[in-house]
Design a protein around this motif. Structure first.
Motif, PDB file in Angstrom:
ATOM      1  N   ARG A 104      -0.927 -85.707  20.339  1.00 28.17           N
ATOM      2  CA  ARG A 104      -0.891 -86.702  19.266  1.00 28.17           C
ATOM      3  C   ARG A 104      -1.139 -86.044  17.915  1.00 28.17           C
ATOM      4  N   ALA A 105      -1.984 -85.006  17.902  1.00 26.69           N
ATOM      5  CA  ALA A 105      -2.188 -84.257  16.658  1.00 26.69           C
ATOM      6  C   ALA A 105      -0.906 -83.521  16.262  1.00 26.69           C
ATOM      7  N   PHE A 106      -0.195 -82.963  17.249  1.00 32.57           N
ATOM      8  CA  PHE A 106       1.097 -82.330  16.969  1.00 32.57           C
ATOM      9  C   PHE A 106       2.046 -83.330  16.316  1.00 32.57           C
ATOM     10  N   GLY A 107       2.089 -84.560  16.858  1.00 31.46           N
ATOM     11  CA  GLY A 107       2.971 -85.578  16.303  1.00 31.46           C
ATOM     12  C   GLY A 107       2.606 -85.938  14.875  1.00 31.46           C
ATOM     13  N   ALA A 108       1.317 -85.987  14.583  1.00 28.02           N
ATOM     14  CA  ALA A 108       0.884 -86.291  13.218  1.00 28.02           C
ATOM     15  C   ALA A 108       1.303 -85.178  12.258  1.00 28.02           C
ATOM     16  N   VAL A 109       1.164 -83.932  12.694  1.00 26.89           N
ATOM     17  CA  VAL A 109       1.586 -82.794  11.860  1.00 26.89           C
ATOM     18  C   VAL A 109       3.087 -82.829  11.646  1.00 26.89           C
ATOM     19  N   ARG A 110       3.830 -83.169  12.686  1.00 24.58           N
ATOM     20  CA  ARG A 110       5.288 -83.224  12.575  1.00 24.58           C
ATOM     21  C   ARG A 110       5.735 -84.311  11.603  1.00 24.58           C
ATOM     22  N   ASP A 111       5.141 -85.487  11.705  1.00 26.43           N
ATOM     23  CA  ASP A 111       5.587 -86.609  10.889  1.00 26.43           C
ATOM     24  C   ASP A 111       5.245 -86.417   9.417  1.00 26.43           C
ATOM     25  N   ARG A 112       4.046 -85.939   9.130  1.00 24.08           N
ATOM     26  CA  ARG A 112       3.668 -85.661   7.735  1.00 24.08           C
ATOM     27  C   ARG A 112       2.371 -84.876   7.746  1.00 24.08           C
ATOM     28  N   ASP A 113       2.461 -83.580   7.509  1.00 17.05           N
ATOM     29  CA  ASP A 113       1.262 -82.746   7.650  1.00 17.05           C
ATOM     30  C   ASP A 113       0.205 -83.051   6.596  1.00 17.05           C
TER      31      ASP A 113
END
Length: 379
Positions: A234-243
Protein backbone atom coordinates in the motif's frame (compact mmCIF):
# COMPACT_ATOMS: atom_id res chain seq x y z
CA UNK A 1 -16.16 0.27 16.15
CA UNK A 2 -12.47 -0.69 15.66
CA UNK A 3 -13.17 -4.22 16.93
CA UNK A 4 -15.92 -4.68 14.34
CA UNK A 5 -13.58 -3.61 11.51
CA UNK A 6 -10.74 -5.90 12.56
CA UNK A 7 -12.55 -9.19 12.89
CA UNK A 8 -15.35 -10.88 10.97
CA UNK A 9 -18.66 -11.36 12.80
CA UNK A 10 -19.42 -14.72 14.38
CA UNK A 11 -22.11 -17.13 13.14
CA UNK A 12 -24.54 -15.91 15.77
CA UNK A 13 -23.88 -12.30 14.78
CA UNK A 14 -24.43 -13.09 11.09
CA UNK A 15 -27.77 -14.72 11.92
CA UNK A 16 -28.90 -11.77 14.00
CA UNK A 17 -27.85 -9.15 11.46
CA UNK A 18 -29.27 -10.88 8.42
CA UNK A 19 -25.90 -11.78 6.83
CA UNK A 20 -26.73 -15.48 6.71
CA UNK A 21 -26.94 -16.62 3.08
CA UNK A 22 -24.59 -13.87 1.87
CA UNK A 23 -21.17 -15.54 2.18
CA UNK A 24 -19.50 -13.17 -0.32
CA UNK A 25 -20.26 -10.08 1.76
CA UNK A 26 -17.00 -8.88 3.36
CA UNK A 27 -17.40 -7.06 6.65
CA UNK A 28 -13.77 -6.45 7.63
CA UNK A 29 -10.53 -5.19 6.13
CA UNK A 30 -8.90 -8.52 6.94
CA UNK A 31 -11.42 -10.34 4.75
CA UNK A 32 -10.91 -7.91 1.88
CA UNK A 33 -7.11 -8.35 1.99
CA UNK A 34 -7.20 -12.15 2.10
CA UNK A 35 -4.95 -13.86 -0.45
CA UNK A 36 -7.95 -15.50 -2.20
CA UNK A 37 -10.94 -13.63 -0.82
CA UNK A 38 -13.76 -15.38 -2.71
CA UNK A 39 -14.67 -19.06 -3.17
CA UNK A 40 -14.39 -18.63 -6.95
CA UNK A 41 -10.80 -17.39 -6.64
CA UNK A 42 -9.87 -20.25 -4.33
CA UNK A 43 -11.38 -22.85 -6.66
CA UNK A 44 -9.82 -21.20 -9.68
CA UNK A 45 -6.31 -21.11 -8.19
CA UNK A 46 -6.52 -24.73 -7.05
CA UNK A 47 -7.77 -25.77 -10.50
CA UNK A 48 -4.97 -23.91 -12.30
CA UNK A 49 -2.30 -25.43 -10.05
CA UNK A 50 -3.65 -28.97 -10.53
CA UNK A 51 -3.88 -28.46 -14.30
CA UNK A 52 -0.32 -27.10 -14.36
CA UNK A 53 1.03 -30.25 -12.73
CA UNK A 54 -0.75 -32.35 -15.39
CA UNK A 55 0.59 -30.32 -18.36
CA UNK A 56 4.05 -32.05 -18.55
CA UNK A 57 2.39 -35.39 -19.29
CA UNK A 58 0.54 -33.94 -22.29
CA UNK A 59 3.27 -31.99 -24.12
CA UNK A 60 6.61 -32.78 -25.75
CA UNK A 61 9.92 -31.84 -24.11
CA UNK A 62 10.74 -29.05 -26.57
CA UNK A 63 7.48 -27.22 -25.79
CA UNK A 64 7.92 -27.97 -22.09
CA UNK A 65 11.27 -26.18 -22.13
CA UNK A 66 9.62 -23.09 -23.64
CA UNK A 67 7.02 -23.10 -20.85
CA UNK A 68 9.73 -23.79 -18.24
CA UNK A 69 11.72 -20.74 -19.33
CA UNK A 70 8.48 -18.75 -19.47
CA UNK A 71 7.65 -19.61 -15.84
CA UNK A 72 11.16 -18.71 -14.69
CA UNK A 73 10.89 -15.42 -16.60
CA UNK A 74 7.57 -14.81 -14.85
CA UNK A 75 9.44 -14.55 -11.53
CA UNK A 76 11.55 -11.73 -13.00
CA UNK A 77 8.43 -10.10 -14.46
CA UNK A 78 6.79 -10.13 -11.01
CA UNK A 79 9.89 -8.40 -9.64
CA UNK A 80 9.79 -5.72 -12.34
CA UNK A 81 6.08 -5.23 -11.71
CA UNK A 82 6.77 -4.61 -8.01
CA UNK A 83 9.07 -1.68 -8.75
CA UNK A 84 7.43 -0.32 -11.92
CA UNK A 85 3.78 -1.32 -11.59
CA UNK A 86 3.19 -1.16 -7.84
CA UNK A 87 5.79 1.44 -6.79
CA UNK A 88 5.73 3.47 -10.00
CA UNK A 89 9.54 3.59 -10.41
CA UNK A 90 10.32 3.14 -14.10
CA UNK A 91 13.27 0.77 -14.52
CA UNK A 92 15.04 -0.17 -17.73
CA UNK A 93 17.93 -1.84 -15.93
CA UNK A 94 16.31 -5.20 -15.21
CA UNK A 95 18.75 -6.98 -17.53
CA UNK A 96 21.65 -5.82 -15.35
CA UNK A 97 20.19 -7.37 -12.19
CA UNK A 98 19.35 -10.58 -14.05
CA UNK A 99 22.98 -10.71 -15.22
CA UNK A 100 24.28 -10.17 -11.69
CA UNK A 101 22.15 -13.05 -10.43
CA UNK A 102 23.14 -15.28 -13.35
CA UNK A 103 26.88 -14.81 -12.83
CA UNK A 104 26.61 -15.06 -9.04
CA UNK A 105 24.84 -18.40 -9.39
CA UNK A 106 27.27 -19.59 -12.08
CA UNK A 107 30.33 -18.70 -9.97
CA UNK A 108 29.05 -20.21 -6.72
CA UNK A 109 27.55 -23.30 -8.36
CA UNK A 110 29.98 -23.71 -11.26
CA UNK A 111 32.59 -26.40 -11.85
CA UNK A 112 35.65 -25.75 -9.59
CA UNK A 113 37.92 -27.39 -12.20
CA UNK A 114 36.58 -25.39 -15.14
CA UNK A 115 38.33 -22.70 -17.19
CA UNK A 116 36.44 -19.93 -15.33
CA UNK A 117 35.87 -19.27 -11.65
CA UNK A 118 33.57 -21.74 -9.89
CA UNK A 119 33.10 -23.08 -6.36
CA UNK A 120 30.76 -26.04 -6.88
CA UNK A 121 28.34 -25.08 -4.09
CA UNK A 122 24.88 -26.71 -3.93
CA UNK A 123 21.76 -25.16 -5.41
CA UNK A 124 20.22 -24.22 -2.07
CA UNK A 125 23.19 -21.84 -1.62
CA UNK A 126 23.81 -20.40 -5.08
CA UNK A 127 20.15 -19.76 -5.97
CA UNK A 128 19.27 -17.47 -3.01
CA UNK A 129 22.78 -15.97 -3.19
CA UNK A 130 22.06 -14.86 -6.76
CA UNK A 131 19.00 -12.98 -5.50
CA UNK A 132 20.80 -11.50 -2.47
CA UNK A 133 23.75 -10.15 -4.48
CA UNK A 134 21.35 -8.65 -7.05
CA UNK A 135 19.31 -7.10 -4.21
CA UNK A 136 22.46 -5.47 -2.82
CA UNK A 137 23.11 -4.03 -6.28
CA UNK A 138 19.52 -2.77 -6.31
CA UNK A 139 20.07 -0.98 -3.01
CA UNK A 140 22.74 1.11 -4.74
CA UNK A 141 20.11 2.39 -7.17
CA UNK A 142 17.56 3.13 -4.43
CA UNK A 143 19.06 6.45 -3.25
CA UNK A 144 19.07 7.72 -6.84
CA UNK A 145 15.37 6.87 -7.13
CA UNK A 146 14.61 9.20 -4.22
CA UNK A 147 15.92 12.21 -6.15
CA UNK A 148 14.79 11.13 -9.64
CA UNK A 149 11.55 9.94 -11.17
CA UNK A 150 9.92 9.35 -14.52
CA UNK A 151 12.13 9.68 -17.59
CA UNK A 152 15.19 10.72 -15.57
CA UNK A 153 15.06 7.56 -13.46
CA UNK A 154 14.54 5.46 -16.60
CA UNK A 155 17.70 6.93 -18.17
CA UNK A 156 19.75 6.23 -15.02
CA UNK A 157 18.60 2.60 -14.88
CA UNK A 158 19.27 2.33 -18.62
CA UNK A 159 22.86 3.31 -17.89
CA UNK A 160 23.14 0.25 -15.64
CA UNK A 161 22.65 -2.01 -18.67
CA UNK A 162 25.60 -0.48 -20.51
CA UNK A 163 27.71 -0.43 -17.35
CA UNK A 164 26.91 -4.10 -16.77
CA UNK A 165 27.66 -4.94 -20.40
CA UNK A 166 31.16 -3.47 -20.03
CA UNK A 167 31.82 -5.26 -16.72
CA UNK A 168 30.56 -8.61 -17.98
CA UNK A 169 32.71 -8.38 -21.12
CA UNK A 170 35.90 -7.43 -19.29
CA UNK A 171 35.62 -9.80 -16.31
CA UNK A 172 36.69 -12.79 -18.41
CA UNK A 173 37.71 -14.89 -15.41
CA UNK A 174 34.08 -14.82 -14.29
CA UNK A 175 32.07 -14.54 -17.51
CA UNK A 176 34.33 -16.24 -20.03
CA UNK A 177 34.27 -13.14 -22.23
CA UNK A 178 32.09 -12.20 -25.24
CA UNK A 179 31.51 -14.93 -27.78
CA UNK A 180 32.87 -17.58 -25.41
CA UNK A 181 30.69 -17.47 -22.33
CA UNK A 182 30.51 -20.03 -19.56
CA UNK A 183 28.31 -22.82 -18.28
CA UNK A 184 25.61 -22.09 -15.75
CA UNK A 185 25.44 -23.54 -12.26
CA UNK A 186 24.90 -27.25 -11.65
CA UNK A 187 21.13 -27.81 -11.54
CA UNK A 188 20.94 -30.34 -8.70
CA UNK A 189 18.67 -30.17 -5.66
CA UNK A 190 17.95 -32.77 -2.95
CA UNK A 191 20.07 -35.30 -4.80
CA UNK A 192 18.11 -34.87 -8.05
CA UNK A 193 20.15 -33.83 -11.09
CA UNK A 194 17.71 -31.82 -13.22
CA UNK A 195 20.25 -31.55 -16.05
CA UNK A 196 20.41 -35.29 -16.69
CA UNK A 197 18.11 -37.11 -19.08
CA UNK A 198 16.43 -39.24 -16.40
CA UNK A 199 16.59 -37.55 -12.97
CA UNK A 200 13.72 -39.68 -11.66
CA UNK A 201 12.50 -43.00 -13.03
CA UNK A 202 9.79 -42.39 -15.62
CA UNK A 203 10.20 -38.59 -15.66
CA UNK A 204 12.11 -36.93 -18.50
CA UNK A 205 14.48 -33.99 -18.13
CA UNK A 206 11.93 -31.57 -19.60
CA UNK A 207 9.22 -32.73 -17.19
CA UNK A 208 11.53 -32.51 -14.16
CA UNK A 209 12.65 -28.99 -15.05
CA UNK A 210 9.03 -27.97 -15.65
CA UNK A 211 8.04 -29.15 -12.16
CA UNK A 212 11.04 -27.31 -10.65
CA UNK A 213 10.14 -24.06 -12.42
CA UNK A 214 6.46 -24.43 -11.49
CA UNK A 215 7.24 -24.84 -7.79
CA UNK A 216 9.49 -21.79 -7.79
CA UNK A 217 6.88 -19.74 -9.66
CA UNK A 218 4.20 -20.66 -7.12
CA UNK A 219 6.51 -19.67 -4.24
CA UNK A 220 7.45 -16.31 -5.75
CA UNK A 221 3.92 -15.56 -6.97
CA UNK A 222 2.60 -16.00 -3.42
CA UNK A 223 5.50 -13.92 -2.09
CA UNK A 224 4.80 -11.14 -4.61
CA UNK A 225 1.06 -11.18 -3.89
CA UNK A 226 1.67 -10.98 -0.15
CA UNK A 227 4.02 -8.02 -0.65
CA UNK A 228 1.42 -6.26 -2.81
CA UNK A 229 -1.42 -6.69 -0.29
CA UNK A 230 0.66 -5.80 2.77
CA UNK A 231 1.35 -2.39 4.28
CA UNK A 232 4.50 -2.25 2.15
CA UNK A 233 2.42 -2.75 -1.00
CA UNK A 234 0.00 0.00 0.00
CA UNK A 235 2.96 2.31 0.63
CA UNK A 236 4.26 1.44 -2.86
CA UNK A 237 0.87 2.42 -4.28
CA UNK A 238 0.93 5.75 -2.45
CA UNK A 239 4.41 6.50 -3.82
CA UNK A 240 3.29 5.55 -7.31
CA UNK A 241 0.16 7.69 -7.28
CA UNK A 242 1.83 10.82 -5.87
CA UNK A 243 5.08 10.66 -3.95
CA UNK A 244 4.75 14.19 -2.55
CA UNK A 245 1.34 13.39 -1.08
CA UNK A 246 2.71 10.07 0.22
CA UNK A 247 5.50 11.92 2.04
CA UNK A 248 2.95 14.32 3.56
CA UNK A 249 0.92 11.46 5.08
CA UNK A 250 4.06 9.90 6.57
CA UNK A 251 5.36 7.46 3.96
CA UNK A 252 9.17 7.33 4.09
CA UNK A 253 10.08 7.78 0.41
CA UNK A 254 13.72 6.78 0.82
CA UNK A 255 12.85 3.59 2.68
CA UNK A 256 10.11 2.37 0.34
CA UNK A 257 11.82 3.28 -2.92
CA UNK A 258 14.94 1.43 -1.79
CA UNK A 259 12.78 -1.52 -0.71
CA UNK A 260 11.08 -1.57 -4.11
CA UNK A 261 14.38 -1.74 -5.98
CA UNK A 262 15.85 -4.30 -3.57
CA UNK A 263 12.81 -6.61 -3.83
CA UNK A 264 12.64 -6.27 -7.59
CA UNK A 265 16.37 -6.97 -7.91
CA UNK A 266 16.09 -10.04 -5.67
CA UNK A 267 13.41 -11.52 -7.94
CA UNK A 268 15.56 -10.66 -10.99
CA UNK A 269 18.68 -12.24 -9.46
CA UNK A 270 16.89 -15.51 -8.69
CA UNK A 271 15.48 -15.49 -12.23
CA UNK A 272 18.92 -15.02 -13.77
CA UNK A 273 20.55 -17.74 -11.66
CA UNK A 274 17.85 -20.34 -12.40
CA UNK A 275 17.15 -19.36 -16.02
CA UNK A 276 20.73 -19.73 -17.22
CA UNK A 277 21.26 -22.87 -15.17
CA UNK A 278 18.45 -24.38 -17.26
CA UNK A 279 19.82 -22.88 -20.50
CA UNK A 280 23.27 -24.34 -19.74
CA UNK A 281 25.62 -21.91 -21.53
CA UNK A 282 25.41 -18.12 -21.72
CA UNK A 283 27.63 -15.16 -22.56
CA UNK A 284 27.70 -11.42 -21.73
CA UNK A 285 25.71 -10.42 -24.81
CA UNK A 286 22.61 -12.05 -23.32
CA UNK A 287 22.10 -9.15 -20.87
CA UNK A 288 21.53 -6.35 -23.35
CA UNK A 289 18.91 -3.63 -23.54
CA UNK A 290 16.72 -6.02 -25.55
CA UNK A 291 16.35 -8.24 -22.47
CA UNK A 292 15.13 -5.27 -20.40
CA UNK A 293 12.63 -4.40 -23.15
CA UNK A 294 11.40 -8.01 -23.19
CA UNK A 295 10.66 -7.89 -19.46
CA UNK A 296 9.01 -4.50 -19.82
CA UNK A 297 6.86 -6.01 -22.58
CA UNK A 298 5.90 -8.87 -20.23
CA UNK A 299 4.62 -6.35 -17.68
CA UNK A 300 2.81 -4.12 -20.19
CA UNK A 301 1.25 -6.97 -22.16
CA UNK A 302 0.34 -9.01 -19.07
CA UNK A 303 -0.95 -6.16 -16.95
CA UNK A 304 0.68 -3.46 -14.83
CA UNK A 305 0.41 -3.85 -11.03
CA UNK A 306 -0.95 -7.41 -11.17
CA UNK A 307 0.84 -10.62 -10.23
CA UNK A 308 -1.38 -12.72 -12.48
CA UNK A 309 -0.72 -10.33 -15.36
CA UNK A 310 3.04 -10.75 -14.91
CA UNK A 311 2.68 -14.52 -15.29
CA UNK A 312 0.39 -14.18 -18.31
CA UNK A 313 2.75 -11.72 -20.00
CA UNK A 314 5.85 -13.83 -19.37
CA UNK A 315 4.26 -16.98 -20.78
CA UNK A 316 2.96 -15.04 -23.79
CA UNK A 317 6.39 -13.55 -24.56
CA UNK A 318 7.99 -16.98 -24.10
CA UNK A 319 5.60 -18.40 -26.71
CA UNK A 320 6.01 -15.43 -29.07
CA UNK A 321 8.89 -17.03 -31.08
CA UNK A 322 6.65 -20.05 -31.73
CA UNK A 323 3.85 -17.71 -32.78
CA UNK A 324 6.27 -15.82 -35.05
CA UNK A 325 7.37 -19.06 -36.70
CA UNK A 326 3.74 -19.97 -37.33
CA UNK A 327 2.94 -16.57 -38.87
CA UNK A 328 6.17 -16.64 -40.92
CA UNK A 329 4.78 -19.55 -42.96
CA UNK A 330 2.23 -17.12 -44.42
CA UNK A 331 4.72 -14.29 -45.07
CA UNK A 332 7.04 -14.39 -48.12
CA UNK A 333 10.58 -15.28 -46.98
CA UNK A 334 12.18 -12.49 -49.02
CA UNK A 335 9.99 -9.92 -47.30
CA UNK A 336 10.64 -10.63 -43.59
CA UNK A 337 12.71 -13.09 -41.58
CA UNK A 338 11.37 -14.77 -38.45
CA UNK A 339 13.51 -12.52 -36.21
CA UNK A 340 12.35 -9.35 -37.98
CA UNK A 341 8.75 -10.50 -37.67
CA UNK A 342 9.24 -11.19 -33.96
CA UNK A 343 10.67 -7.68 -33.40
CA UNK A 344 7.73 -6.14 -35.27
CA UNK A 345 5.27 -8.14 -33.17
CA UNK A 346 6.95 -6.86 -29.98
CA UNK A 347 6.38 -3.27 -31.03
CA UNK A 348 2.85 -3.81 -32.29
CA UNK A 349 1.78 -5.69 -29.17
CA UNK A 350 3.17 -3.05 -26.79
CA UNK A 351 1.53 -0.21 -28.73
CA UNK A 352 -1.71 -2.12 -29.15
CA UNK A 353 -2.11 -2.97 -25.48
CA UNK A 354 -1.15 0.53 -24.32
CA UNK A 355 -3.73 2.09 -26.64
CA UNK A 356 -6.62 -0.38 -26.57
CA UNK A 357 -6.19 -2.34 -23.31
CA UNK A 358 -3.81 -0.63 -20.85
CA UNK A 359 -4.47 -3.35 -18.25
CA UNK A 360 -3.10 -5.99 -20.62
CA UNK A 361 -4.12 -9.63 -20.73
CA UNK A 362 -5.32 -9.41 -17.14
CA UNK A 363 -7.66 -6.59 -18.20
CA UNK A 364 -9.07 -8.77 -20.98
CA UNK A 365 -9.64 -11.59 -18.49
CA UNK A 366 -11.35 -9.13 -16.12
CA UNK A 367 -13.71 -7.99 -18.88
CA UNK A 368 -14.62 -11.61 -19.74
CA UNK A 369 -15.12 -12.50 -16.08
CA UNK A 370 -17.33 -9.46 -15.40
CA UNK A 371 -19.38 -10.16 -18.52
CA UNK A 372 -20.23 -13.70 -17.43
CA UNK A 373 -20.84 -12.65 -13.83
CA UNK A 374 -23.48 -10.20 -15.05
CA UNK A 375 -24.87 -12.24 -17.93
CA UNK A 376 -27.52 -11.97 -19.35
CA UNK A 377 -27.60 -8.36 -18.16
CA UNK A 378 -25.25 -5.76 -19.67
CA UNK A 379 -24.62 -3.85 -16.45
Amino acid sequence: MSTVLRSAPSKQARKSTGLRGRPLLRTSYDQDLTLANTPAKRRGVIGIVIASFLVPFLLTDDLLQVLTLGMISAVGAIGLNLVTGYAGQVSLGHAFFIGVGAYTGAVLGGDPDGAVLGYGLPMWIWLPAGGIVAALAGLLVGPLAVRLRGLYLAIVTLGLVFLGDHIFREARNITGGPGVGRRGAELELFGIDFSSMEPIAGVSRGQAQFFLALVFLIIFAILGRNIARSGVGRAFGAVRDRDVAAAVIGVDLTKYKMMAFAMSSFFAGVTGALYYAVIGVFEPGAFSLLLSIQYLAMVLIGGVATISGSIMGALFIALLPRISQFIAHYVPGELLTVFQLEAILYGLLIMGFLIFEPRGLFGIWTRIRNYWKGWPFSY
